[in-house]
Motif scaffolding. Structure first.
Motif, mmCIF file in Angstrom:
data_model
loop_
_atom_site.group_PDB
_atom_site.id
_atom_site.type_symbol
_atom_site.label_atom_id
_atom_site.label_comp_id
_atom_site.label_asym_id
_atom_site.label_seq_id
_atom_site.Cartn_x
_atom_site.Cartn_y
_atom_site.Cartn_z
ATOM 1 N N ARG A 254 0.968 -1.282 -0.172
ATOM 2 C CA ARG A 254 0.020 -0.162 -0.014
ATOM 3 C C ARG A 254 0.789 1.172 -0.101
ATOM 4 N N MET A 255 0.248 2.263 -0.429
ATOM 5 C CA MET A 255 0.641 3.736 -0.076
ATOM 6 C C MET A 255 -0.090 4.340 1.067
ATOM 7 N N GLU A 256 0.534 5.288 1.691
ATOM 8 C CA GLU A 256 0.004 5.855 2.777
ATOM 9 C C GLU A 256 0.330 7.237 2.751
ATOM 10 N N LEU A 257 -0.575 8.471 2.564
ATOM 11 C CA LEU A 257 -0.058 9.743 2.463
ATOM 12 C C LEU A 257 -0.692 10.374 3.667
ATOM 13 N N THR A 258 0.115 11.394 4.383
ATOM 14 C CA THR A 258 -0.265 11.978 5.409
ATOM 15 C C THR A 258 -0.232 13.349 5.553
ATOM 16 N N ASP A 259 -1.218 14.054 5.657
ATOM 17 C CA ASP A 259 -1.177 15.413 6.096
ATOM 18 C C ASP A 259 -0.524 15.848 7.592
ATOM 19 N N THR A 260 0.509 16.120 7.406
ATOM 20 C CA THR A 260 1.181 16.087 8.986
ATOM 21 C C THR A 260 0.440 17.447 9.800
ATOM 22 N N ARG A 261 -0.149 18.416 8.899
ATOM 23 C CA ARG A 261 -0.870 19.281 9.691
ATOM 24 C C ARG A 261 -1.881 19.012 10.332
ATOM 25 N N THR A 262 -2.759 18.419 9.554
ATOM 26 C CA THR A 262 -4.040 17.823 10.087
ATOM 27 C C THR A 262 -4.116 16.438 10.668
ATOM 28 N N GLY A 263 -3.349 15.806 10.257
ATOM 29 C CA GLY A 263 -3.507 14.350 10.923
ATOM 30 C C GLY A 263 -4.145 13.350 9.727
ATOM 31 N N ASP A 264 -4.751 14.005 8.587
ATOM 32 C CA ASP A 264 -5.729 13.275 7.744
ATOM 33 C C ASP A 264 -4.542 12.323 6.885
ATOM 34 N N VAL A 265 -5.164 10.818 6.708
ATOM 35 C CA VAL A 265 -4.290 10.094 6.030
ATOM 36 C C VAL A 265 -5.170 9.238 4.860
ATOM 37 N N LEU A 266 -4.657 9.407 3.949
ATOM 38 C CA LEU A 266 -5.272 8.663 2.753
ATOM 39 C C LEU A 266 -4.256 7.211 2.439
ATOM 40 N N ILE A 267 -5.087 6.055 2.536
ATOM 41 C CA ILE A 267 -4.700 4.810 2.408
ATOM 42 C C ILE A 267 -5.090 4.123 1.021
ATOM 43 N N TYR A 268 -4.064 3.872 0.188
ATOM 44 C CA TYR A 268 -4.000 3.175 -1.044
ATOM 45 C C TYR A 268 -3.616 1.631 -0.796
ATOM 46 N N ASP A 269 -4.523 0.877 -0.568
ATOM 47 C CA ASP A 269 -4.061 -0.662 -0.064
ATOM 48 C C ASP A 269 -4.564 -1.409 -1.500
ATOM 49 N N VAL A 270 -3.326 -2.106 -2.179
ATOM 50 C CA VAL A 270 -3.686 -2.442 -3.627
ATOM 51 C C VAL A 270 -3.608 -3.772 -3.872
ATOM 52 N N GLY A 271 -3.359 -4.554 -2.661
ATOM 53 C CA GLY A 271 -3.233 -6.222 -2.863
ATOM 54 C C GLY A 271 -2.009 -6.546 -3.360
ATOM 55 N N THR A 272 -1.610 -7.843 -2.890
ATOM 56 C CA THR A 272 -0.404 -8.340 -3.258
ATOM 57 C C THR A 272 -0.059 -8.888 -4.520
ATOM 58 N N SER A 273 -1.074 -8.936 -5.578
ATOM 59 C CA SER A 273 -0.817 -9.445 -6.857
ATOM 60 C C SER A 273 0.106 -8.575 -7.767
ATOM 61 N N TYR A 274 0.059 -7.214 -7.163
ATOM 62 C CA TYR A 274 0.961 -6.106 -7.806
ATOM 63 C C TYR A 274 2.097 -6.175 -7.179
ATOM 64 N N LYS A 275 3.312 -6.699 -8.062
ATOM 65 C CA LYS A 275 4.477 -6.945 -7.465
ATOM 66 C C LYS A 275 5.524 -6.125 -7.763
ATOM 67 N N HIS A 276 4.914 -4.897 -8.595
ATOM 68 C CA HIS A 276 5.981 -3.721 -8.571
ATOM 69 C C HIS A 276 5.069 -2.274 -8.483
ATOM 70 N N TRP A 277 5.756 -1.318 -8.075
ATOM 71 C CA TRP A 277 5.330 0.144 -8.195
ATOM 72 C C TRP A 277 6.307 0.852 -9.086
ATOM 73 N N MET A 278 5.419 1.496 -9.769
ATOM 74 C CA MET A 278 6.224 2.830 -10.385
ATOM 75 C C MET A 278 5.878 3.970 -9.682
ATOM 76 N N VAL A 279 6.533 4.872 -9.384
ATOM 77 C CA VAL A 279 6.422 6.325 -8.520
ATOM 78 C C VAL A 279 6.757 7.559 -9.653
ATOM 79 N N TRP A 280 5.943 8.012 -9.949
ATOM 80 C CA TRP A 280 6.331 9.410 -10.834
ATOM 81 C C TRP A 280 5.542 10.572 -10.262
ATOM 82 N N ASN A 281 6.376 11.775 -10.272
ATOM 83 C CA ASN A 281 5.625 12.958 -9.322
ATOM 84 C C ASN A 281 5.954 14.040 -10.228
ATOM 85 N N GLN A 282 5.704 14.003 -11.582
ATOM 86 C CA GLN A 282 5.604 15.014 -12.488
ATOM 87 C C GLN A 282 6.760 16.163 -12.080
ATOM 88 N N PHE A 283 7.861 15.704 -12.121
ATOM 89 C CA PHE A 283 9.049 16.455 -12.120
ATOM 90 C C PHE A 283 9.124 17.340 -10.832
#
Length: 334
Positions: A254-283
């Protein structure tokens, strides 16, 4: 009383299937790649995914891979557009001239069929599908008969995505899939990019050559990448267009994105069939990034020196199905 609905409407003048349940809403654009174009908390005005504004719709149509949750089949880059499978070579067009590769396929650009929509006190849901047979665009390139079905459901817990691929033909077919999910950081009104930290269950970083294809070697993780897989790191610490193995932690990928100012967290739990991550942040642009769950290694059908199991390269025999469920949800941490 829980408020819920599922209906056909529009999003910036494009046909959309809207799902509403309690404080959450989501929308799918069936005629533009079945893109899950938004996921929002309407009570707090959180917009979790990058969605095009009214003035950005032409840009979205020209480049739908960097908004919402686009379907990539096959995902990422393939050397010269070639696919070697079961002793045969198949050819996709080269659509990335700079590298001479095929990039991302076409499932995220073409219309999908809406099979049904439903809503009740438990969930609001839509099912869309892509049936590949005679006359379909994909028969020119990967001449297999198959069906991809996406079921998006929304309830008080969050958003679920269930994807199923069925081999409808008479030959074994490859399963090559990813989602180029575009996540807003910041997603909380009033917060800034500097308030965010992200964790992703990455393992090792694959070395890519100057055509963005794996060499077979690994590269050492930087201190910030160690933080990415550990306590978390600023999502724009450097320009990222990196290919990682997935390394589930505590049984979750999974991916876990935290807003440290407010404590709000978004979880993206994708399952273990996905054996790879690409990570791109638009430069390292400071507005959104893409944690992309991917079944197979980039260019996997053309690679001979890495075991298929390690690459996530597998097939379905006639009549077989493959399925995985992904969950997007938010929580609050003090």
């Amino acid at each position: 009383m829980t408020q819920f609905a599922a209906f056909e409407g529009d999003f910036n003048r494009e046909k959309a299937i809207w799902l509403k349940h309690g404080k959450y809403e989501a929308a799918v654009l069936p005629e533009i790649g079945a893109n899950l174009i938004l996921f929002r908390d309407t009570e707090q005005n959180f917009k979790f995914l990058r969605e095009p504004e009214a003035g950005e719709m032409e840009d979205f149509k020209a480049n739908p891979g960097v908004y919402g949750i686009p379907v990539l089949f096959p995902p990422n880059r393939y050397d010269g557009g070639k696919f070697e499978w079961e002793g045969k070579v198949y050819q996709f067009p080269i659509n990335e001239e700079a590298t001479g590769n095929q990039l991302h396929g076409y499932m995220h650009t073409i219309p999908w069929t809406v099979d049904y929509i439903t809503s009740d006190a438990y969930e609001s849901a839509v099912v869309v599908s892509q049936r590949v047979g005679e006359g379909h665009l994909y028969k020119k390139y990967l001449p297999f008969d198959f069906t991809i079905t996406l079921r998006y459901s929304l309830n008080r817990e969050g958003l679920r995505q269930q994807v199923t691929i069925t081999n409808d033909g008479k030959e074994k077919m490859p399963v090559l899939l990813a989602f180029h999910t575009a996540v807003n950081a910041p997603f909380v009104p009033g917060s800034e990019a500097k308030d965010y930290q992200v964790k992703i269950t990455i393992g090792q970083r694959r070395e890519l050559d100057d055509r963005m294809l794996p060499t077979g070697a690994f590269q050492p993780l930087s201190p910030e990448e160690e933080q990415l897989k550990g306590e978390g790191v600023f999502p724009y610490f450097t320009e990222m267009d990196f290919h990682y193995t997935a390394e589930p932690q505590d049984g979750r990928n999974r991916m876990e994105l935290t807003d440290t100012r407010t404590g709000d967290v978004l979880i993206y739990d994708v399952g273990t069939s996905y054996k790879h991550w690409m990570v791109w942040n638009q430069f390292a642009g400071g507005k959104f990034f893409c944690p992309e769950p991917q079944i197979n290694l980039v260019n996997a059908p053309n690679i001979k020196n890495i075991p298929a199991e390690e690459m996530g390269l597998f097939g379905l025999t006639p009549g077989e199905k493959w399925e995985e469920t992904t969950f997007l949800y938010a929580l609050k941490r003090n």
